[in-house]
Design a protein around this motif. Sequence first.
Motif, PDB file in Angstrom:
ATOM      1  N   UNK A 120      -1.186   4.222   6.801  1.00 29.12           N
ATOM      2  CA  UNK A 120      -0.338   4.341   5.635  1.00 29.12           C
ATOM      3  C   UNK A 120      -0.100   5.992   5.357  1.00 29.12           C
ATOM      4  N   UNK A 121       1.360   6.315   5.294  1.00 33.64           N
ATOM      5  CA  UNK A 121       1.778   7.772   5.175  1.00 33.64           C
ATOM      6  C   UNK A 121       0.778   8.306   3.808  1.00 33.64           C
ATOM      7  N   UNK A 122       0.409   9.503   4.020  1.00 34.17           N
ATOM      8  CA  UNK A 122      -0.147  10.271   2.805  1.00 34.17           C
ATOM      9  C   UNK A 122       0.915  10.445   1.854  1.00 34.17           C
ATOM     10  N   UNK A 123       0.645  10.726   0.818  1.00 34.56           N
ATOM     11  CA  UNK A 123       1.615  11.434  -0.396  1.00 34.56           C
ATOM     12  C   UNK A 123       2.341  12.590   0.159  1.00 34.56           C
ATOM     13  N   UNK A 150       1.868   2.854  -3.108  1.00 35.77           N
ATOM     14  CA  UNK A 150       0.882   3.710  -4.103  1.00 35.77           C
ATOM     15  C   UNK A 150       0.962   5.098  -3.488  1.00 35.77           C
ATOM     16  N   UNK A 151       1.065   5.464  -2.260  1.00 38.35           N
ATOM     17  CA  UNK A 151       1.304   6.701  -1.957  1.00 38.35           C
ATOM     18  C   UNK A 151       2.546   7.259  -2.369  1.00 38.35           C
ATOM     19  N   UNK A 211       4.133   6.539  -4.744  1.00 41.07           N
ATOM     20  CA  UNK A 211       3.925   6.852  -6.661  1.00 41.07           C
ATOM     21  C   UNK A 211       3.405   8.268  -6.857  1.00 41.07           C
ATOM     22  N   UNK A 212       2.284   8.489  -5.799  1.00 46.15           N
ATOM     23  CA  UNK A 212       1.784   9.898  -6.029  1.00 46.15           C
ATOM     24  C   UNK A 212       2.779  10.825  -5.441  1.00 46.15           C
ATOM     25  N   UNK A 221       0.838  -1.216   0.047  1.00 42.51           N
ATOM     26  CA  UNK A 221       0.039  -0.098   0.064  1.00 42.51           C
ATOM     27  C   UNK A 221       0.683   1.170  -0.149  1.00 42.51           C
TER      28      UNK A 221
END
Lengths: 180, 387
Positions: free
Chosen positions: B371-374, B296-297, B299-300, B293
């Motif tokens: 999950x860490x945010x972008x 995905x953050x 990648x942003x 997961x």
Amino acid sequence: MSELKLRLIGAGGHGILTLGRVIGSAAIKYDKECVMTVAYSPAQRGGWSRADVIISDDPIDYPIFVKPDILVTTTQETYDLEKGNVPKGKSIIYESTLVKPVDVPGVKQIGIPAISKAHELGSSVVANIIILGFMNRVYQIMPDEIFLDVIRSSIKKKYLDLNLKAYELGSKLGEEALKS
Amino acid sequence: MSKVEIDNRLLKPGVYFMRGNDASVEGALIAGCRFFAGYPITPSNEIATLMSRRLPQVGGIYMQFEDEIGSIMAVLGASNGGVKSMTATSGPGFSLMQEAIGLAAMTETPAVIVEVQRGGPSTGLPTQVGQGDVMQVKWGSHGDYEIVAYLPNSPQEMFDMTIKAFNTAWRYRVPVVVLSDQMIGHMREKVVVPPYEEIEIVERRRPEESPEEFLPFSNKYLIPPMAVAGEGYRIHVTGLAHNEKGYPTTDYETVRKLVTRLVRKIRDNERDIAEYEEFMADDAKLIIVSFGITSRSAKKAVRDARSKGLKVGLFRPKTAWPFPYWRLQELTNNGADVLVVEINMGQMYRVVREHVRSSEVYNMPLTPGACPSPEDIYKKIEEVYPR
């Protein structure tokens, strides 16, 4: 529509997760990218459940968001919990038999008595589909036919007619809301 | 390569809006899984729940056991009996399974374990995300063995990688783990089931020798063909160090050959097994290494950094083990720095540091539960970006 963030939240049993699944399945059918995450309050019964849905034209990197474009809420508790997360210029749809709204500056709020209308149709379980028809009439997320297709292919025959009626009723209520 | 057994009770090719855990189940059934044994544990429960309904529909068997130890032992038994088998669990259950995972490695019994990570240690955070089992997957059981672990970051990959896990397990005769996490397992997203003829399915290699000549652990092969118990071949399966017949031995040379083979069958094939994804990594001055997961953050965050002119890229291992270190070395040979982002206190970070010697390796240690945010990752990028 490049990206739309929907937060659906209500009491367990309000069909929130089903609503999210129907919207997500429709988005996929409509060739959009879509991701749905869910959360529950830490209660064994009587708690809330939440579905966060992102619909986008492009692949979605990160599925989590704080601020929705549209908040759909079906209880006072979840309305109070989430109304502050809706940014100015965005919208709240609330279930008006259970929620007494307060002023949220800059936020457009529309009530729909989905649960009492669902009772009139014959079962409170279709309140979520009434909301879906309503929401899509007001915000035109996708063509109605896409949602109706998903409902036809995913709802048991016995309840199909009821759900189709619920969608139609929601759409009609949306029409009225747009006029007023 | 064989074909998917055409069975109209399998999920048909098409596009679905599916939960990660459910996608894993449908992938397993298409791969040929016909036995599941497990014990309930959040956040992997949807796998057992759906298996209990789906397996009987396709002629398989679902069993709930008294605990995870019984479950994994039943899975190994079924595998020796000739059936593709799997279990699903989360951290605490995976801990209980470790001894049997060593047994699977020693007896070269293929099996698939889907591990949906939650926050730890111990019972930790049952309903919330963690990525703290990266090292446990590799080193959880005692002694020397090699294992394979996939790192899905979407429901689509839960589907694809569960099929791959079966293929790898049955090709190399090893237990294979699909190391997912709570958010990927519970997330719903588009899952494409391709036409069956495009799906590779690996079956066990059966012995070609006569039963009289057959040695179940023959050193003639790196991966010996595997007979099915009950089909006339003499089989002896033990966790003790064994000779080619499968009988216990303490002979140094025999044990040396066995343990070397257990390790070599994966190490010699690591470049065939390992997988990775790169995103804007070629010209990057800072490469983020992230999986599951968090990737995905990340990648942003990479897109955001690029839009502000920072040359940041992403390297996403799709297998934790074998770790695709050679590609990361190539990407960092020009001096690019590395930032490892994972929901643990620095597990893959150590692996990256082991292989990247020429440049700085930074760590973004995170405790479990979120999950860490972008934005969180972008802040860290600004902090460590080489200027």
